[in-house]
Scaffold this motif. Structure first.
Motif, short mmCIF file in Angstrom:
data_model
loop_
_atom_site.label_atom_id
_atom_site.label_comp_id
_atom_site.label_asym_id
_atom_site.label_seq_id
_atom_site.Cartn_x
_atom_site.Cartn_y
_atom_site.Cartn_z
N ASP A 232 44.74 65.00 29.80
CA ASP A 232 45.09 63.59 29.61
C ASP A 232 44.00 62.68 30.17
O ASP A 232 43.64 61.66 29.56
N VAL A 233 43.48 63.04 31.33
CA VAL A 233 42.40 62.25 31.94
C VAL A 233 41.14 62.35 31.08
O VAL A 233 40.45 61.35 30.83
N ALA A 234 40.83 63.57 30.62
CA ALA A 234 39.65 63.76 29.79
C ALA A 234 39.75 62.92 28.51
O ALA A 234 38.77 62.29 28.09
N GLN A 235 40.92 62.90 27.90
CA GLN A 235 41.10 62.13 26.68
C GLN A 235 40.97 60.63 26.95
O GLN A 235 40.40 59.89 26.15
N ALA A 236 41.46 60.19 28.12
CA ALA A 236 41.31 58.78 28.50
C ALA A 236 39.84 58.42 28.67
O ALA A 236 39.40 57.33 28.26
N MET A 237 39.06 59.31 29.26
CA MET A 237 37.63 59.06 29.43
C MET A 237 36.93 58.98 28.08
O MET A 237 36.06 58.12 27.87
N LEU A 238 37.32 59.83 27.14
CA LEU A 238 36.74 59.77 25.80
C LEU A 238 37.07 58.46 25.12
O LEU A 238 36.23 57.89 24.40
N TRP A 280 23.37 36.28 39.26
CA TRP A 280 24.46 35.50 38.66
C TRP A 280 24.83 34.24 39.44
O TRP A 280 25.61 33.43 38.96
N GLY A 281 24.34 34.11 40.65
CA GLY A 281 24.67 32.93 41.45
C GLY A 281 26.17 32.82 41.70
O GLY A 281 26.83 33.82 42.01
N ASN A 282 26.72 31.62 41.52
CA ASN A 282 28.16 31.43 41.78
C ASN A 282 29.05 31.97 40.67
O ASN A 282 30.27 31.85 40.74
N LYS A 283 28.45 32.59 39.65
CA LYS A 283 29.24 33.21 38.59
C LYS A 283 29.67 34.63 38.94
O LYS A 283 30.46 35.23 38.21
N VAL A 284 29.12 35.18 40.03
CA VAL A 284 29.44 36.56 40.37
C VAL A 284 30.84 36.65 40.95
O VAL A 284 31.23 35.88 41.83
N GLY A 285 31.62 37.60 40.42
CA GLY A 285 32.95 37.88 40.92
C GLY A 285 33.03 39.31 41.40
O GLY A 285 32.24 40.17 40.97
N ALA A 286 33.95 39.59 42.31
CA ALA A 286 34.14 40.94 42.82
C ALA A 286 35.63 41.20 42.96
O ALA A 286 36.38 40.32 43.40
N ALA A 287 36.07 42.39 42.58
CA ALA A 287 37.49 42.72 42.62
C ALA A 287 37.67 44.23 42.79
O ALA A 287 36.71 45.00 42.65
N LYS A 288 38.88 44.65 43.09
CA LYS A 288 39.18 46.08 43.11
C LYS A 288 38.96 46.63 41.71
O LYS A 288 38.84 45.88 40.73
N LEU A 289 38.88 47.93 41.57
CA LEU A 289 38.71 48.53 40.26
C LEU A 289 39.93 48.24 39.39
O LEU A 289 41.05 48.08 39.90
N PRO A 290 39.74 48.19 38.08
CA PRO A 290 40.87 47.91 37.19
C PRO A 290 41.74 49.14 36.96
O PRO A 290 41.40 50.25 37.41
N ALA A 291 42.84 48.96 36.26
CA ALA A 291 43.67 50.07 35.81
C ALA A 291 43.17 50.52 34.44
O ALA A 291 42.60 49.73 33.69
N TYR A 292 43.36 51.78 34.10
CA TYR A 292 42.96 52.28 32.79
C TYR A 292 44.17 52.99 32.14
O TYR A 292 45.12 53.37 32.84
N THR A 293 44.12 53.14 30.84
CA THR A 293 45.23 53.76 30.12
C THR A 293 45.06 55.27 30.09
O THR A 293 44.02 55.79 29.67
N CYS A 294 46.08 55.96 30.56
CA CYS A 294 46.08 57.43 30.57
C CYS A 294 47.48 57.91 30.21
O CYS A 294 48.45 57.56 30.90
N LYS A 295 47.58 58.65 29.13
CA LYS A 295 48.86 59.17 28.64
C LYS A 295 49.88 58.05 28.47
O LYS A 295 51.04 58.17 28.87
N GLY A 296 49.42 56.94 27.92
CA GLY A 296 50.30 55.83 27.59
C GLY A 296 50.74 54.98 28.76
O GLY A 296 51.59 54.10 28.61
N PHE A 389 30.47 67.69 33.28
CA PHE A 389 31.65 67.40 32.46
C PHE A 389 31.67 65.94 32.03
O PHE A 389 31.86 65.63 30.84
N ALA A 390 31.44 65.03 32.97
CA ALA A 390 31.50 63.60 32.67
C ALA A 390 30.39 63.20 31.70
O ALA A 390 30.58 62.30 30.87
N GLY A 391 29.25 63.86 31.78
CA GLY A 391 28.16 63.57 30.85
C GLY A 391 28.55 63.87 29.42
O GLY A 391 28.22 63.11 28.50
N VAL A 392 29.27 64.96 29.24
CA VAL A 392 29.75 65.31 27.90
C VAL A 392 30.78 64.29 27.42
O VAL A 392 30.77 63.88 26.25
N MET A 393 31.64 63.84 28.32
CA MET A 393 32.63 62.82 27.96
C MET A 393 31.93 61.51 27.58
O MET A 393 32.32 60.84 26.63
N ALA A 394 30.91 61.15 28.32
CA ALA A 394 30.19 59.90 28.04
C ALA A 394 29.54 59.93 26.66
O ALA A 394 29.40 58.90 26.00
#
Length: 417
Positions: A232-238, A280-296, A389-394
């Motif tokens: 499921d994780v591999a498919q999400a990466m693809l 980027w000057g004052n346009k730069v933003g920083a945040a925690k990592l986002p959520a991604y879709t995995c198995k719906g 493994f990740a290189g193949v997924m990329a």
């Protein structure tokens, strides 16, 4: 009267004899006059290894160290660029010829100590009191301090350009890829590094970690059971890799893309905070990592966390001076300087609690991500199989090979003894 004359003669004879003895002694062995000059100071030769991007900072710190101890020794201190992530391998290749003082990532401390490359820090109590407890833990093996904490920020989070993304957008990787695709720009992450790839597996219930021997790994990333399986994780990466708005880029390539405008968001760390602001000057933003879709379902991306440390080679010819230099590099003043020039988060408690550090967007993002992070504790066999493994997924799994078979091979490599 005769008696008095006799006594006078004896006295004159005695004085004459003493005078002749003194004259003879001075002629036979003349002592040199005392010299007022002092002995020349000892020459202390030290080699320092540090990150290539820290060269200017370390040169400044080394210069201040030599000024502080001027007159106590004649210093010959040389800086050499050496990757912090590969420091252990470089050092253990030849300990006696390695650097006297070196920067390295905390996941290497146990192996360096076990190999005899590090001795316990002598003034451990002072160092422990001055630094954050998490950083002290990261620099210790079974409760014994083996290195000097340098930073408490060796993790990663999301940088984004506020011209393209809102604070709501950056909560979802799917949404970010949509925005990037529409703008003809890219969101990037380095899938050539297993350090970052952990993000997809870390909050799924699939596990990676060190065995009790402290060297080999256990790994369940190929599991076929549970709410989320390895495939499921591999498919999400693809799915992520298939987006025209995504690209796997190294840290150097990420910065180059930020500067030329082709990249509008990416995963990196505080070491790039200054460069991001310059771009980027004052346009730069920083945040925690986002959520991604995995198995719906939406899965919050995880991260490895850790600290950078300064070690003293147990084989240094000048261990006392090497230890003084290590402590100087990591003291409060120089950790504040490191934050000012490089944007790196201090491990020193006073420096970390300063208004300047607390007000840094990058540090704030790192703290927000820390809720979803795990202290990096993996053995050396982890890195290459995961990166392969990740290189193949990329690349989109161009051969069409079974995802389960690839995950099985990954786990076989990661857990090899």
């Amino acid at each position: 009267m005769e008696r008095l004359d006799a006594m006078k003669k004896k006295l004159c004879s005695l004085l004459l004899s003493v005078g002749m003895l003194l004259l003879a002694a001075s002629c036979s062995k003349q002592e040199p006059l005392p010299v007022s000059s002092s002995a020349a100071p000892e020459t202390i030769t030290l080699t320092v290894w540090g990150a290539e991007e820290d060269e200017a900072l370390l040169e400044e710190i080394i210069a201040s160290f030599q000024k502080r101890y001027s007159g106590e020794a004649d210093f010959r201190i040389t800086y050499q660029a050496q990757s912090e992530s590969n420091c252990k391998d470089a050092l253990l290749g030849n300990l006696e010829e390695g650097a006297d003082v070196f920067a390295f990532a905390d996941d290497q401390v146990a192996a360096l100590a076990a190999a005899g490359g590090l001795d316990p820090v002598e003034n451990a109590a002072d160092i422990q009191r001055a630094n954050l407890s998490a950083a002290v833990e990261a620099a210790s093996v079974e409760g014994v301090l083996y290195a000097y904490p340098l930073t408490a920020d060796n993790g990663y989070f999301l940088y984004y350009n506020k011209d393209y993304f809102s604070e709501k957008d950056v909560q979802s990787l799917d949404r970010m890829l949509e925005v990037a695709e529409q703008a003809g720009r890219l969101v990037t992450m380095d899938w050539s590094s297993a350090w970052y790839v952990y993000s997809f597996f870390g909050n799924t219930g699939l596990e990676i970690g060190l065995n009790a021997d402290g060297l080999t790994n256990y790994c369940t990333w190929n599991s076929t059971e549970g709410p989320i399986r390895g495939v499921d994780v591999a498919q999400a990466m693809l799915s992520v890799a298939s987006s025209p708005g995504f690209a796997s880029r190294t840290d150097t390539e990420f910065l180059a893309g930020v500067q030329d405008g082709s990249i509008i968001a990416g995963v990196s760390g505080v070491w790039n905070a200054v460069a991001m602001t310059e771009a980027w000057g004052n346009k730069v933003g920083a945040a925690k990592l986002p959520a991604y879709t995995c198995k719906g379902q939406q899965v919050q991306m995880a991260s490895f966390s850790g600290c950078k440390l300064i070690g003293v080679n147990a084989y240094s010819q000048y261990p006392d001076w090497a230890a003084r230099l290590a402590e100087w590099i990591t003291n409060e003043s120089n950790q504040r300087l490191r934050f000012e020039l490089r944007g790196q988060g201090p491990s020193n408690t006073n420096a970390a609690n300063s208004p300047e550090v607390q007000g840094s967007p990058a540090i704030a993002a790192l703290l927000a991500q820390s809720e979803f992070s795990q202290l990096q504790r993996v053995g050396g066999k982890f890195w290459d199989p995961v990166a392969e493994f990740a290189g193949v997924m990329a690349e989109g799994n161009p051969s069409g090979a079974s995802l389960q078979a690839q995950l099985d091979r990954l786990v076989e490599g990661v857990t090899a003894r």
